[in-house]
Design an enzyme around this catalytic site. Structure first.
Site, PDB file in Angstrom:
ATOM      1  N   LYS A   1      21.946  12.174  31.845  1.00  0.00           N
ATOM      2  CA  LYS A   1      22.513  10.833  31.653  1.00  0.00           C
ATOM      3  C   LYS A   1      23.298  10.774  30.351  1.00  0.00           C
ATOM      4  O   LYS A   1      24.462  10.344  30.321  1.00  0.00           O
ATOM      5  CB  LYS A   1      21.400   9.792  31.633  1.00  0.00           C
ATOM      6  CG  LYS A   1      21.892   8.369  31.396  1.00  0.00           C
ATOM      7  CD  LYS A   1      20.770   7.432  30.990  1.00  0.00           C
ATOM      8  CE  LYS A   1      20.437   7.621  29.523  1.00  0.00           C
ATOM      9  NZ  LYS A   1      19.485   6.614  29.010  1.00  0.00           N
TER      10      LYS A   1
ATOM     11  N   ASP B   1      20.707   4.684  33.995  1.00  0.00           N
ATOM     12  CA  ASP B   1      19.571   4.247  33.191  1.00  0.00           C
ATOM     13  C   ASP B   1      18.785   3.203  33.981  1.00  0.00           C
ATOM     14  O   ASP B   1      18.999   3.027  35.182  1.00  0.00           O
ATOM     15  CB  ASP B   1      20.039   3.697  31.839  1.00  0.00           C
ATOM     16  CG  ASP B   1      20.799   2.381  31.973  1.00  0.00           C
ATOM     17  OD1 ASP B   1      21.093   1.953  33.114  1.00  0.00           O
ATOM     18  OD2 ASP B   1      21.093   1.768  30.937  1.00  0.00           O
TER      19      ASP B   1
END
Length: 223
Positions: free
Chosen positions: A126, A145
């Site tokens: 991420k 997220d």
């Protein structure tokens, strides 16, 4: 030819961009001026607000300017510097580790590939995708997220709960050039309206395109 889901997803993104474009102001996301600062700020932002991170890095970046600065700093010193950040003890070790890996493996410079970025302590896919897009202008994947996970599911854009699978679903729906926008506008929407545990569907600018809106509106508590 676009699928119905692709068309709806891209309509959603256009609406979110129209609503939140002005919200992309200082403190809406982490602030940085160098690749190293972006790596550090992105790592510190895990499970912490960007507002808090920006308050801390305002002073942190004045003192620690190079990878060697972090590598040579005692962990206890770094803990004091970021003490108001969530999980500051673990993140202090990550800061020192990031500095050491950058010095020992990359000549003190931030690498330019996802595969190399994830070698840095505290940097997962991420974060690596965000760094690649924001600093180097290369869209390598949608960063997922908790906000993106929640918003994408409620909007009916994924059925998965696994971040990697969610990223793959979103990447199939949106052009590569929009992957960073997908992350940022879903985050802004998740903060403002599509909150946990209950979204504010009555205020939602995309409720006409959201399969979850009617369900939540039916559950709206009566006064």
């Amino acid at each position: 030819m676009k699928s119905i889901l692709q068309q709806r997803g891209q309509s959603l993104l256009r609406k979110l961009k129209k609503v939140y474009a002005r919200a992309r102001v200082p403190d809406a996301f982490v602030l940085w001026s160098t690749p190293l600062e972006l790596v550090v700020a992105t790592m510190l932002s895990a499970q912490c607000t960007d507002v808090r991170v920006n308050l801390v890095t305002r002073e942190l970046f004045k003192k620690y300017r190079t990878a060697a600065d972090y590598a040579n700093a005692p962990v206890a010193e770094l803990e004091r510097a970021i003490g108001s950040i969530t999980f500051f003890r673990a993140k202090s070790r990550y800061l020192q580790g990031i500095g050491r890996v950058l010095v020992e493996r990359f000549g003190g410079e931030v690498p330019r590939t996802v595969e190399e970025l994830i070698l840095l302590p505290g940097v997962a896919y991420k974060s690596a995708n965000l760094i690649m897009a924001k600093e180097f202008g290369v869209q390598t994947g949608v960063a997922v997220d908790t906000h993106v996970t929640r918003v994408a599911a409620r909007l009916g854009l994924t059925k998965s709960k696994n971040p990697i699978a969610i990223a793959a679903d979103l990447e199939a729906l949106f052009p590569r050039k929009n992957w960073l926008e997908v992350n940022e506008y879903m985050i802004l929407h998740g903060r403002a309206v599509c909150r946990a545990p209950r979204p504010k569907c009555e205020e939602c600018p995309v409720r006409d395109l959201c399969p979850s809106a009617r369900l939540y509106l039916k559950k709206k508590p009566t006064k």
